[in-house]
Design a protein around this motif. Structure first.
Motif, short mmCIF file in Angstrom:
data_model
loop_
_atom_site.label_atom_id
_atom_site.label_comp_id
_atom_site.label_asym_id
_atom_site.label_seq_id
_atom_site.Cartn_x
_atom_site.Cartn_y
_atom_site.Cartn_z
N SER A 69 17.03 5.24 -13.81
CA SER A 69 17.33 6.22 -14.34
C SER A 69 16.44 7.15 -14.06
O SER A 69 16.65 8.12 -14.68
N MET A 70 15.31 6.74 -13.79
CA MET A 70 14.29 8.05 -13.54
C MET A 70 14.49 8.70 -12.24
O MET A 70 13.82 10.19 -12.38
N ILE A 71 15.65 8.90 -11.89
CA ILE A 71 15.99 9.29 -9.92
C ILE A 71 16.48 10.93 -10.93
O ILE A 71 18.19 10.19 -11.85
N ALA A 72 16.27 11.55 -10.71
CA ALA A 72 17.23 13.17 -11.65
C ALA A 72 17.27 14.00 -9.52
O ALA A 72 16.65 14.53 -9.23
N SER A 73 18.89 13.27 -9.01
CA SER A 73 19.09 14.22 -8.24
C SER A 73 18.99 15.57 -7.94
O SER A 73 18.70 15.76 -6.80
N HIS A 74 19.32 15.96 -9.56
CA HIS A 74 19.66 17.30 -9.66
C HIS A 74 18.55 18.32 -9.52
O HIS A 74 18.32 18.86 -8.43
N GLU A 75 17.16 17.90 -10.04
CA GLU A 75 15.79 18.14 -9.58
C GLU A 75 15.44 17.97 -8.45
O GLU A 75 15.07 19.30 -7.60
N GLY A 99 2.19 2.06 -11.19
CA GLY A 99 2.10 0.89 -11.76
C GLY A 99 1.30 -0.24 -10.68
O GLY A 99 1.41 0.23 -9.48
N LEU A 100 1.15 -1.30 -11.62
CA LEU A 100 0.23 -2.03 -10.13
C LEU A 100 0.77 -3.42 -10.82
O LEU A 100 1.83 -3.34 -10.13
N GLY A 101 -0.40 -4.71 -11.04
CA GLY A 101 0.12 -6.04 -10.70
C GLY A 101 0.12 -6.53 -9.14
O GLY A 101 -0.33 -5.83 -8.55
N LYS A 102 -0.08 -7.78 -9.18
CA LYS A 102 0.21 -7.86 -7.45
C LYS A 102 0.88 -8.23 -7.16
O LYS A 102 2.00 -7.49 -7.51
N TYR A 103 1.35 -10.01 -6.88
CA TYR A 103 2.77 -10.32 -6.81
C TYR A 103 3.74 -9.65 -7.81
O TYR A 103 4.79 -9.52 -7.54
N THR A 104 3.62 -9.81 -9.16
CA THR A 104 4.21 -9.62 -10.28
C THR A 104 4.06 -9.04 -10.91
O THR A 104 2.47 -8.48 -11.37
N PRO A 105 5.46 -7.83 -10.42
CA PRO A 105 4.84 -6.23 -11.20
C PRO A 105 4.72 -6.00 -12.25
O PRO A 105 5.04 -6.88 -13.74
N GLU A 106 4.13 -4.83 -13.08
CA GLU A 106 3.93 -4.78 -14.38
C GLU A 106 5.22 -3.79 -14.77
O GLU A 106 5.22 -3.31 -16.50
N SER A 107 5.75 -2.80 -13.77
CA SER A 107 6.68 -2.38 -14.38
C SER A 107 8.23 -1.87 -13.63
O SER A 107 7.95 -2.42 -12.85
N ALA A 108 8.63 -0.83 -14.14
CA ALA A 108 10.17 -0.99 -13.24
C ALA A 108 10.45 -0.10 -13.23
O ALA A 108 11.34 0.72 -12.41
N GLU A 109 8.91 1.02 -13.30
CA GLU A 109 9.15 2.33 -13.46
C GLU A 109 8.76 2.89 -11.80
O GLU A 109 8.75 2.52 -11.07
N VAL A 110 9.12 3.83 -11.80
CA VAL A 110 9.64 4.77 -9.96
C VAL A 110 8.32 5.73 -9.76
O VAL A 110 7.87 6.61 -10.43
N SER A 111 7.49 5.92 -8.64
CA SER A 111 7.07 7.12 -7.96
C SER A 111 8.14 7.25 -6.79
O SER A 111 8.81 6.36 -6.06
N GLN A 112 8.03 8.40 -6.65
CA GLN A 112 8.96 9.19 -5.09
C GLN A 112 7.91 10.03 -4.54
O GLN A 112 6.35 10.61 -5.62
N THR A 113 8.36 10.27 -3.01
CA THR A 113 8.10 11.58 -2.51
C THR A 113 8.77 11.58 -2.09
O THR A 113 9.81 10.92 -0.86
N LEU A 114 8.72 12.75 -1.02
CA LEU A 114 9.75 13.67 -0.39
C LEU A 114 8.57 13.99 0.46
O LEU A 114 8.44 14.81 1.18
N GLN A 115 9.14 13.96 2.01
CA GLN A 115 8.57 14.10 3.27
C GLN A 115 9.80 15.25 3.75
O GLN A 115 10.53 14.76 4.60
N ILE A 116 9.19 16.54 4.26
CA ILE A 116 10.07 17.33 4.37
C ILE A 116 9.65 17.66 6.90
O ILE A 116 8.53 18.31 6.99
N THR A 117 9.93 17.45 7.42
CA THR A 117 10.41 17.81 8.71
C THR A 117 10.98 18.40 9.24
O THR A 117 12.09 18.65 9.14
N GLU A 118 11.00 19.51 10.61
CA GLU A 118 11.41 19.29 11.41
C GLU A 118 13.38 18.75 11.51
O GLU A 118 12.77 17.33 12.22
N PHE A 119 13.78 19.07 11.55
CA PHE A 119 15.53 17.81 12.12
C PHE A 119 15.87 18.42 13.74
O PHE A 119 15.15 18.97 14.43
#
Length: 270
Positions: A69-75, A99-119
């Protein structure tokens, strides 16, 4: 040659994308490969086949237990419209667990990155091809998705480069054809299109989906299955597909294949 990359990020706390070329450490992408990515093509004013990329990403997020639900594709589309409108670019969209945690995560929230390069379009023909002698693919719950654990493909392409090949074919742990170093593989024999099934641990590629849907829609014969590498010996055409396009393989061992473009592929990717 240094590739120019523009990077945008979006954290759980951020309301909008922001331009930032470094990630804060530690994070679960670098520590555990806890995420997925989609490689896409921005073509003038839209992402090609975006609905399929989005569907695959969200399916992978469900498997990894990430909050889709954290993915806002229109944005994301609005950002690209404002930044690269009228251009053709290669877009890598990475989604990883916040979030952090070791093998057991602490969150289901996500961070996102976009890398834009020449095609850069895929080469239309690849001449020198062989099977990997070092890398085999194994089935997992996530093997059909593009995860941040891409070491099999990294090592396969290291081998490809060392052996001075144009392309490398990967087999699964049983010896069945799976895919190439960065693409799905198809071949044509007696007018029938063949491709490995997902049971062979290949990525469920967006281009693969489009090709199979086109064959279905036009009542063209094809077979998905588990095939030995000897199947290629009788093929007339062998080709590979990913978001950058179609490449025809010119040979395998002593076998030469036709590299004449096929009509139905032109219809899909024109």
């Amino acid at each position: 040659m240094t590739e120019i990359v523009t990077i945008f990020q979006k954290s759980p706390a951020a309301k909008t994308w922001f331009c930032e070329d470094g990630l804060k450490l530690p994070n679960r992408a670098t520590s555990y490969g806890d995420g997925l990515f989609e490689t896409m093509v921005w073509d003038q004013n839209h992402v090609r086949f975006f609905d399929k990329h989005l569907q695959r990403l969200k399916s992978g997020m469900e498997v990894l237990g990430l909050d889709a639900s954290m993915i806002a594709s229109h944005e994301l589309i609005s950002l690209l419209e404002s930044f690269v409108s009228g251009k053709r670019k290669r877009i890598r969209w990475t989604v990883f667990r916040a979030g952090l945690g070791k093998y057991t995560p602490e969150s289901a929230e996500v961070s996102q990155t976009l890398q834009i390069t020449e095609f850069s379009a895929a080469p239309s023909i690849k001449e020198k091809v062989d099977v990997s002698s070092k890398v085999q693919l194994f089935p997992t719950l996530w093997s059909s998705f593009k995860t941040l654990n891409a070491l099999p493909y990294v090592l396969a392409n290291v081998e490809r480069k060392e052996r001075e090949l144009d392309e490398i074919i990967l087999l699964d742990y049983r010896g069945y054809i799976s895919e190439s170093g960065s693409s799905n593989i198809f071949w044509i024999k007696d007018g029938i299109v063949f491709t490995p099934s997902l049971s062979c641990s290949c990525i469920n590629g967006v281009s693969r989906q489009l090709i199979l849907e086109h064959l279905d829609r036009n009542s063209l014969l094809y077979k998905e299955g588990e095939f030995n590498i000897s199947e290629l010996e009788d093929a007339s055409h062998v080709f590979i597909s990913n978001c950058t396009g179609i490449s025809y393989l010119a040979s395998f061992g002593q076998r030469k294949f036709s590299t004449q473009p096929t009509l139905f592929l032109n219809q899909i990717f024109e």
